[in-house]
Design a protein around this motif. Structure first.
Motif, PDB file in Angstrom:
ATOM      1  N   TYR A   1     -32.960  55.447  20.647  1.00 37.41           N
ATOM      2  CA  TYR A   1     -31.931  55.599  19.615  1.00 37.41           C
ATOM      3  C   TYR A   1     -31.153  56.897  19.801  1.00 37.41           C
ATOM      4  CZ  TYR A   1     -33.948  51.645  17.118  1.00 37.41           C
ATOM      5  OH  TYR A   1     -34.405  50.404  16.766  1.00 37.41           O
ATOM      6  N   ILE A   2     -31.830  57.973  20.176  1.00 37.30           N
ATOM      7  CA  ILE A   2     -31.146  59.250  20.406  1.00 37.30           C
ATOM      8  C   ILE A   2     -30.204  59.138  21.597  1.00 37.30           C
ATOM      9  CG2 ILE A   2     -31.513  61.636  21.162  1.00 37.30           C
ATOM     10  CD1 ILE A   2     -34.063  61.630  19.424  1.00 37.30           C
ATOM     11  N   ILE A   3     -30.644  58.501  22.672  1.00 37.90           N
ATOM     12  CA  ILE A   3     -29.801  58.352  23.861  1.00 37.90           C
ATOM     13  C   ILE A   3     -28.595  57.470  23.556  1.00 37.90           C
ATOM     14  CG2 ILE A   3     -29.738  57.336  26.178  1.00 37.90           C
ATOM     15  CD1 ILE A   3     -32.640  58.350  26.496  1.00 37.90           C
ATOM     16  N   VAL A   4     -28.797  56.382  22.826  1.00 40.04           N
ATOM     17  CA  VAL A   4     -27.681  55.496  22.465  1.00 40.04           C
ATOM     18  C   VAL A   4     -26.693  56.222  21.567  1.00 40.04           C
ATOM     19  CG1 VAL A   4     -27.081  53.409  21.161  1.00 40.04           C
ATOM     20  CG2 VAL A   4     -28.942  53.356  22.812  1.00 40.04           C
ATOM     21  N   ALA A   5     -27.183  56.986  20.601  1.00 39.62           N
ATOM     22  CA  ALA A   5     -26.294  57.744  19.727  1.00 39.62           C
ATOM     23  C   ALA A   5     -25.497  58.777  20.518  1.00 39.62           C
ATOM     24  CB  ALA A   5     -27.097  58.420  18.615  1.00 39.62           C
ATOM     25  N   ALA A   6     -26.142  59.456  21.456  1.00 44.70           N
ATOM     26  CA  ALA A   6     -25.439  60.441  22.279  1.00 44.70           C
ATOM     27  C   ALA A   6     -24.375  59.765  23.140  1.00 44.70           C
ATOM     28  CB  ALA A   6     -26.433  61.199  23.159  1.00 44.70           C
ATOM     29  N   ALA A   7     -24.665  58.581  23.659  1.00 42.15           N
ATOM     30  CA  ALA A   7     -23.678  57.857  24.469  1.00 42.15           C
ATOM     31  C   ALA A   7     -22.488  57.430  23.621  1.00 42.15           C
ATOM     32  CB  ALA A   7     -24.334  56.638  25.118  1.00 42.15           C
ATOM     33  N   ILE A   8     -22.736  56.971  22.405  1.00 41.62           N
ATOM     34  CA  ILE A   8     -21.644  56.575  21.514  1.00 41.62           C
ATOM     35  C   ILE A   8     -20.788  57.773  21.150  1.00 41.62           C
ATOM     36  CG2 ILE A   8     -21.136  55.706  19.195  1.00 41.62           C
ATOM     37  CD1 ILE A   8     -23.534  53.811  19.563  1.00 41.62           C
ATOM     38  N   VAL A   9     -21.417  58.898  20.837  1.00 38.12           N
ATOM     39  CA  VAL A   9     -20.657  60.117  20.514  1.00 38.12           C
ATOM     40  C   VAL A   9     -19.828  60.547  21.722  1.00 38.12           C
ATOM     41  CG1 VAL A   9     -20.909  62.590  20.016  1.00 38.12           C
ATOM     42  CG2 VAL A   9     -22.206  60.911  18.709  1.00 38.12           C
ATOM     43  N   PHE A  10     -20.388  60.484  22.911  1.00 39.75           N
ATOM     44  CA  PHE A  10     -19.650  60.850  24.123  1.00 39.75           C
ATOM     45  C   PHE A  10     -18.426  59.956  24.301  1.00 39.75           C
ATOM     46  CE2 PHE A  10     -18.864  59.951  28.616  1.00 39.75           C
ATOM     47  CZ  PHE A  10     -18.465  61.211  29.043  1.00 39.75           C
ATOM     48  N   LEU A  11     -18.608  58.644  24.144  1.00 34.17           N
ATOM     49  CA  LEU A  11     -17.486  57.732  24.328  1.00 34.17           C
ATOM     50  C   LEU A  11     -16.408  57.927  23.267  1.00 34.17           C
ATOM     51  CD1 LEU A  11     -19.389  54.480  25.345  1.00 34.17           C
ATOM     52  CD2 LEU A  11     -17.983  55.956  26.800  1.00 34.17           C
ATOM     53  N   ILE A  12     -16.813  58.180  22.035  1.00 29.39           N
ATOM     54  CA  ILE A  12     -15.831  58.425  20.969  1.00 29.39           C
ATOM     55  C   ILE A  12     -15.052  59.693  21.263  1.00 29.39           C
ATOM     56  CG2 ILE A  12     -15.598  59.060  18.530  1.00 29.39           C
ATOM     57  CD1 ILE A  12     -17.846  57.066  17.938  1.00 29.39           C
ATOM     58  N   ARG A  13     -15.737  60.751  21.662  1.00 28.39           N
ATOM     59  CA  ARG A  13     -15.044  62.007  21.971  1.00 28.39           C
ATOM     60  C   ARG A  13     -14.131  61.850  23.180  1.00 28.39           C
ATOM     61  NH1 ARG A  13     -18.841  66.888  22.413  1.00 28.39           N
ATOM     62  NH2 ARG A  13     -16.840  67.922  22.629  1.00 28.39           N
TER      63      ARG A  13
ATOM     64  N   PHE B   1     -12.546  59.041  24.328  1.00 24.65           N
ATOM     65  CA  PHE B   1     -11.397  58.166  24.166  1.00 24.65           C
ATOM     66  C   PHE B   1     -10.564  58.447  22.925  1.00 24.65           C
ATOM     67  CE2 PHE B   1     -14.120  55.523  26.933  1.00 24.65           C
ATOM     68  CZ  PHE B   1     -13.251  55.448  28.005  1.00 24.65           C
ATOM     69  N   PHE B   2     -11.145  58.952  21.860  1.00 24.43           N
ATOM     70  CA  PHE B   2     -10.395  59.141  20.622  1.00 24.43           C
ATOM     71  C   PHE B   2      -9.966  60.584  20.387  1.00 24.43           C
ATOM     72  CE2 PHE B   2     -12.850  55.249  19.631  1.00 24.43           C
ATOM     73  CZ  PHE B   2     -11.772  54.398  19.538  1.00 24.43           C
ATOM     74  N   PHE B   3     -10.703  61.531  20.881  1.00 26.44           N
ATOM     75  CA  PHE B   3     -10.355  62.938  20.725  1.00 26.44           C
ATOM     76  C   PHE B   3     -10.024  63.512  22.094  1.00 26.44           C
ATOM     77  CE2 PHE B   3     -13.443  62.227  17.236  1.00 26.44           C
ATOM     78  CZ  PHE B   3     -12.559  62.382  16.183  1.00 26.44           C
ATOM     79  N   SER B   4      -8.873  63.117  22.616  1.00 20.98           N
ATOM     80  CA  SER B   4      -8.505  63.593  23.942  1.00 20.98           C
ATOM     81  C   SER B   4      -8.169  65.078  23.876  1.00 20.98           C
ATOM     82  CB  SER B   4      -7.313  62.811  24.485  1.00 20.98           C
ATOM     83  OG  SER B   4      -6.202  62.984  23.631  1.00 20.98           O
TER      84      SER B   4
END
Length: 63
Positions: free
Chosen positions: A33-45, A47-50
């Motif tokens: 769960y920690i690894i999946v959450a970190a991957a989601i945060v990475f992808l959001i940062r 693509f959405f916060f260029s």
């Protein structure tokens, strides 16, 4: 009536082994769960916060 200590220790040992295995599985789930959450945060940062890098170059200059 006395209980055979070998059988009693065997039952306790089996319980401890099962408890440790279930605790190990729980820790694996927490890590996943920690690894999946970190991957989601990475992808959001990513693509959405260029990042807004302004180096003073035009996009055409290949700097």
């Amino acid at each position: 009536m006395a209980i055979n200590p070998v059988i009693w220790n065997g039952i306790i040992s089996i319980y401890i082994i099962i408890y440790c295995i279930s605790n190990f599985k729980l820790m694996q789930e927490v890590f996943v769960y920690i690894i999946v959450a970190a991957a989601i945060v990475f992808l959001i940062r990513k693509f959405f916060f260029s990042s807004k890098k302004s180096s003073g170059c035009n996009p055409d200059c290949n700097c």
